[in-house]
Design an enzyme around this catalytic site. Structure first.
Site, short mmCIF file in Angstrom:
data_model
loop_
_atom_site.label_atom_id
_atom_site.label_comp_id
_atom_site.label_asym_id
_atom_site.label_seq_id
_atom_site.Cartn_x
_atom_site.Cartn_y
_atom_site.Cartn_z
N HIS A 38 0.79 -1.28 0.05
CA HIS A 38 -0.08 -0.01 -0.18
C HIS A 38 0.85 1.46 0.22
O HIS A 38 0.12 2.51 -0.15
CB HIS A 38 -1.09 0.00 1.20
CG HIS A 38 -1.81 -0.98 1.15
ND1 HIS A 38 -2.70 -1.31 0.20
CD2 HIS A 38 -2.02 -2.15 2.10
CE1 HIS A 38 -3.60 -2.39 0.60
NE2 HIS A 38 -2.99 -2.94 1.36
N HIS A 145 -2.92 -2.97 8.34
CA HIS A 145 -4.19 -3.16 6.95
C HIS A 145 -4.79 -1.77 6.66
O HIS A 145 -5.00 -1.09 7.52
CB HIS A 145 -5.11 -3.95 7.86
CG HIS A 145 -6.33 -4.15 7.10
ND1 HIS A 145 -6.43 -4.98 6.02
CD2 HIS A 145 -7.71 -3.79 7.43
CE1 HIS A 145 -7.91 -5.12 5.73
NE2 HIS A 145 -8.60 -4.32 6.52
#
Length: 150
Positions: A38, A145
């Site tokens: 990410h 996350h």
């Protein structure tokens, strides 16, 4: 009892291929895997960016969002007020300002020939954070996350 074993075997076969899709490579910490998946300070073309992720998992990931910011800046979000995550845990944190990001979506192909479309976005994000593992950067909490994009 005789019926239980074939049923259990069927469940294991059906569940087996699904499990690795949500797992992270065990040789990486969750924070390092988050960074690979990410964090992308400079935007790359989705096909190229996603190949790095797909090489770890050996399949075409259907969707992924890259935050165009540093790991340090995203980790700083972990110091903000905790909020409830989608999974009902209370370890999520929302960014205080929007960031540039790219959403990559699988359009065609089978691993390793995965093809993606890209959508540039400027949005807030929510990350789940946990205490760092031994080889993680020495922050109080680290992102593990990407929970949602707002």
């Amino acid at each position: 009892m005789v019926l239980c074993f074939p049923l259990l075997l069927l469940l294991l076969v059906l569940w087996g291929p699904v499990c690795p899709l949500h797992a992270w490579p065990k040789r990486l910490t969750k924070a390092h895997w988050f960074e690979i998946q990410h964090i992308q300070p400079s935007p790359l073309q989705c096909n190229r960016a996603m190949s790095g992720i797909n090489n770890y998992t050996q399949h075409c990931k259907h969707q992924n969002t890259f935050l165009h910011d540093s790991f340090q800046n995203v980790a700083a979000v972990c110091d903000l007020l905790s909020i409830v995550c989608k999974n009902r845990r209370h370890n999520c944190h929302q960014s205080s300002k929007p960031v540039n990001m790219t959403d990559c979506r699988l359009t065609s192909g089978k691993y390793p020939q995965c093809r993606y479309s890209a959508a540039a976005q400027y949005k807030f994000f929510i990350v789940a954070c946990d205490p760092p593992q031994k080889s993680d950067p020495p922050y109080k909490l680290v992102p593990v996350h990407l929970d949602s994009i707002l």
